[in-house]
Scaffold this motif. Structure first.
Motif, short mmCIF file in Angstrom:
data_model
loop_
_atom_site.label_atom_id
_atom_site.label_comp_id
_atom_site.label_asym_id
_atom_site.label_seq_id
_atom_site.Cartn_x
_atom_site.Cartn_y
_atom_site.Cartn_z
N ASP A 87 -20.58 15.75 -12.30
CA ASP A 87 -21.19 16.37 -13.47
C ASP A 87 -20.68 15.79 -14.79
O ASP A 87 -21.13 16.19 -15.86
CB ASP A 87 -20.98 17.88 -13.46
N GLN A 88 -19.70 14.85 -14.69
CA GLN A 88 -19.23 14.18 -15.89
C GLN A 88 -18.69 12.81 -15.50
O GLN A 88 -18.15 12.64 -14.41
CB GLN A 88 -18.14 15.00 -16.57
N PRO A 89 -18.86 11.81 -16.37
CA PRO A 89 -18.35 10.48 -16.05
C PRO A 89 -16.84 10.43 -16.12
O PRO A 89 -16.20 11.21 -16.83
CB PRO A 89 -18.99 9.60 -17.13
N GLY A 90 -16.24 9.52 -15.36
CA GLY A 90 -14.80 9.37 -15.38
C GLY A 90 -14.25 8.99 -14.02
O GLY A 90 -15.00 8.67 -13.09
N GLU A 91 -12.93 9.04 -13.91
CA GLU A 91 -12.24 8.62 -12.69
C GLU A 91 -12.02 9.83 -11.78
O GLU A 91 -11.36 10.79 -12.15
CB GLU A 91 -10.90 7.99 -13.06
N TYR A 92 -12.54 9.73 -10.57
CA TYR A 92 -12.39 10.78 -9.56
C TYR A 92 -11.35 10.35 -8.53
O TYR A 92 -11.22 9.15 -8.23
CB TYR A 92 -13.73 11.07 -8.88
N GLN A 93 -10.62 11.32 -7.99
CA GLN A 93 -9.57 11.06 -7.00
C GLN A 93 -9.98 11.61 -5.64
O GLN A 93 -10.34 12.78 -5.52
CB GLN A 93 -8.25 11.72 -7.41
N ILE A 94 -9.92 10.75 -4.63
CA ILE A 94 -10.12 11.15 -3.24
C ILE A 94 -8.78 10.93 -2.54
O ILE A 94 -8.40 9.79 -2.25
CB ILE A 94 -11.24 10.35 -2.57
N CYS A 95 -8.05 12.01 -2.27
CA CYS A 95 -6.68 11.92 -1.77
C CYS A 95 -6.57 12.50 -0.36
O CYS A 95 -7.12 13.56 -0.07
CB CYS A 95 -5.71 12.66 -2.70
N PHE A 96 -5.79 11.79 0.48
CA PHE A 96 -5.49 12.24 1.83
C PHE A 96 -4.00 12.51 1.92
O PHE A 96 -3.17 11.64 1.62
CB PHE A 96 -5.93 11.20 2.86
N ASP A 97 -3.66 13.73 2.33
CA ASP A 97 -2.27 14.20 2.31
C ASP A 97 -1.71 14.27 3.72
O ASP A 97 -2.26 14.95 4.59
CB ASP A 97 -2.22 15.58 1.65
N ASN A 98 -0.60 13.55 3.94
CA ASN A 98 0.10 13.56 5.22
C ASN A 98 1.54 14.03 5.04
O ASN A 98 2.41 13.70 5.84
CB ASN A 98 0.06 12.17 5.87
N SER A 99 1.80 14.78 3.97
CA SER A 99 3.16 15.21 3.67
C SER A 99 3.70 16.20 4.70
O SER A 99 4.92 16.36 4.82
CB SER A 99 3.21 15.84 2.27
N PHE A 100 2.81 16.87 5.43
CA PHE A 100 3.28 17.84 6.43
C PHE A 100 3.79 17.16 7.70
O PHE A 100 4.40 17.81 8.55
CB PHE A 100 2.14 18.81 6.78
N SER A 101 3.52 15.88 7.87
CA SER A 101 3.98 15.14 9.04
C SER A 101 5.30 14.46 8.73
O SER A 101 5.40 13.67 7.78
CB SER A 101 2.94 14.09 9.45
#
Length: 202
Positions: free
Chosen positions: A69-83
């Motif tokens: 809904d707005q221009p800019g930088e989007y983050q797609i993050c995968f979290d493995n901190s629980f391992s």
């Protein structure tokens, strides 16, 4: 936008992909953990204002859709901190639902048509857009199946190695048991003969 990537998320860490989306559109994504630990991962998508758009916890595979809904930088993050020990290999595919920019630009540059011709052009480009989306989904399905086949092949090879090692150990144990049994039987029959030999000396 049509991206297809595979990457490794180390134990106790996160891995993020940053992409600029400058047009109002909808992004669809699919992901799958190909290998590592219990094959689970967490997904978080944030917009340029750091607002959370998608939040999925400990999944082997999944999909998500979010609106730009707005221009800019989007983050797609995968979290493995629980391992604590296991890294994860993750496959990701994401794309938008807009028509491709090349034929979209050509369409906007066309001279103003008549009403009937305009309807025809709209139908043509709607058909092209539908075809593109179907091709993208077909390619995504093929990639998922390929990843599943590779994972199954690795599992079969791992199981074959385990079965082979277990068979070798079993054979060795059988041979050792046989040798011990033969020795016990020989010692059992040798004892009476020694007793008779001692009695005859009297």
């Amino acid at each position: 936008v049509d991206e297809d990537v595979t990457f490794v998320v180390e134990a106790r860490e996160s891995f993020c992909i940053f992409d600029d989306f400058n047009l109002q559109t909808t992004i669809e994504l699919q992901f799958e953990v190909e290998q590592g630990g219990q094959r689970d991962i967490s997904l978080v998508v944030r917009d340029p204002r750091n607002r959370i758009l998608v939040n999925k916890r400990k999944l082997t595979k999944g999909d998500a859709t979010f609106a730009v809904d707005q221009p800019g930088e989007y983050q797609i993050c995968f979290d493995n901190s629980f391992s604590r020990l296991q890294s994860k290999t993750v496959w990701l595919n994401y794309y938008d639902d807009r028509p491709m920019s090349d034929y979209d630009a050509d369409y906007s540059a066309l001279p103003e048509p008549t009403v009937s011709l305009e309807v025809a052009w709209e139908e043509i480009f709607d058909a092209i857009h539908t075809l593109r989306m179907r091709v993208s989904r077909t390619r995504m399905i093929q990639t998922v199946r390929k990843n599943s086949e590779n994972r199954d092949q690795k599992l079969v090879e791992s199981n074959a190695s385990i079965v082979t090692n277990a068979s070798v150990v079993t054979i060795i144990l059988i041979l050792i048991t046989g040798v011990v049994q033969v020795h016990v039987v020989k010692s059992f029959f040798s004892q009476p003969s020694k007793s008779r030999s001692k009695g005859s000396s009297w």
